[in-house]
Design an enzyme around this catalytic site. Structure first.
Site, short mmCIF file in Angstrom:
data_model
loop_
_atom_site.label_atom_id
_atom_site.label_comp_id
_atom_site.label_asym_id
_atom_site.label_seq_id
_atom_site.Cartn_x
_atom_site.Cartn_y
_atom_site.Cartn_z
N ASP A 1 -1.42 2.20 4.67
CA ASP A 1 -2.05 2.71 3.64
C ASP A 1 -3.11 1.67 3.14
O ASP A 1 -3.84 1.17 3.97
CB ASP A 1 -1.21 3.16 2.45
CG ASP A 1 -1.89 4.08 1.41
OD1 ASP A 1 -2.23 5.04 1.46
OD2 ASP A 1 -1.88 3.31 0.31
N HIS B 1 4.22 10.83 4.46
CA HIS B 1 3.20 9.63 4.43
C HIS B 1 4.00 8.09 4.27
O HIS B 1 3.54 7.06 5.03
CB HIS B 1 2.40 9.67 3.16
CG HIS B 1 1.34 8.53 2.91
ND1 HIS B 1 0.41 8.40 4.00
CD2 HIS B 1 1.05 7.70 1.88
CE1 HIS B 1 -0.35 7.20 3.40
NE2 HIS B 1 -0.12 6.77 1.93
#
Length: 288
Positions: free
Chosen positions: A105, A266
């Site tokens: 990320d 995620h």
């Protein structure tokens, strides 16, 4: 969490970086994303130590227990270039001039910048749930803007701080059972600190301004990743839905690139730690 790891705070220029480290062998650096801290790696880092690595997990500048400078109008104090320099300084302080690197990320943007700016320091780089920021911005569609609206909300001056700090528990929702209680507790404490919230927003403000400019300059100059590069993405997230195979896009930025999806949402370090550790070990193994 992090049994047999040590932790310390290392001053670097205008920041102080909190870092966990443990193990022996070649160094592997793990960089977390938003809105996590280095504790997100608590299920992955010990697995890599068991396989023969020294594992270093910093809190990025301003996140968790790391601290950075007051923000400026140009957001340069939270640019990925500056944060990458923090990581190089931290590893040098710990005695590692060369290391393998993985970022997830927002941490993946730092890892990307570090590998571009300091190629002699990085033996291999793994980029998780990542495309270059400039690639995202050049491909904006209504679907992207709808799904990733937070990028543009976080970039606004002043407003997101007021919204998030009014009720951080509602804004940042976490599950202690999925995250692990200690990881959750550390994360929740950070989310309730307005100084951390401000720094995390500066990360995004830098992303759509100075960081994107740096990437466009690299592209114009023909700068590329020269070390072996692994691209991993969460199959139950939306990166592949938006763009197709991310490896295809990364071939414009890296000389030696390969990758595959991980069956996860995620936050893959928390949701699929065994699969992620296996993929990282297989990729980093030549450094042993």
């Amino acid at each position: 969490m992090f049994d047999n790891f040590e932790s310390t705070r290392i001053p670097v220029d205008d920041a102080t970086i909190h870092v966990r480290y443990g193990g022996s062998g070649p160094a592997v650096v793990l960089l977390h994303g938003h809105p996590r801290t280095s504790a997100t790696w608590h299920r992955v880092a010990p697995r890599l130590v068991e396989r023969g690595y020294t594992v270093v997990c910093p809190d990025l500048r301003g996140y968790g227990r790391s601290r950075g400078p007051a923000p400026t109008d140009d957001h340069a104090g939270y640019s990925k270039r500056v944060v990458a320099n923090d990581i190089v300084a931290v590893l040098d302080s710990l005695g590692h001039r060369r290391f393998a690197l993985a970022g997830h990320d927002r941490g993946s943007y730092v890892a990307f910048r570090l590998a571009l700016d300091h190629p002699a320091a990085v033996s291999r780089v793994a980029l998780l749930d990542c495309l270059p920021i400039s690639e995202h911005l050049s491909r904006i569609t209504a679907e992207f803007a709808t799904r990733w609206w937070h990028w543009f909300f976080f970039a606004q001056p002043g407003i997101p701080e007021r919204v998030i700090n009014a009720d951080p528990d509602s804004w940042y929702q976490g599950d202690p059972r999925a995250m692990g209680q200690e990881n959750y507790d550390e994360w929740r404490a950070a989310m309730r600190n307005p100084e951390v919230v401000r720094a995390m927003l500066e990360d995004y403000r830098a992303g759509v301004t100075v960081d994107a400019e740096h990437e466009r300059a690299d592209r114009a100059a023909g700068n590329r990743l020269t070390c072996p590069t692994l691209i991993l993405w969460s199959l139950r997230d939306d990166l592949e839905d938006l763009y197709g195979d991310p490896v295809r896009i990364w071939r414009d930025w890296a000389d030696d690139v390969r990758g595959h999806g991980i069956d996860s949402g995620h936050h893959m370090a928390e949701e699929a730690p065994e699969a992620l550790a296996d993929s990282l070990h297989e990729f980093f193994r030549p450094t042993l």
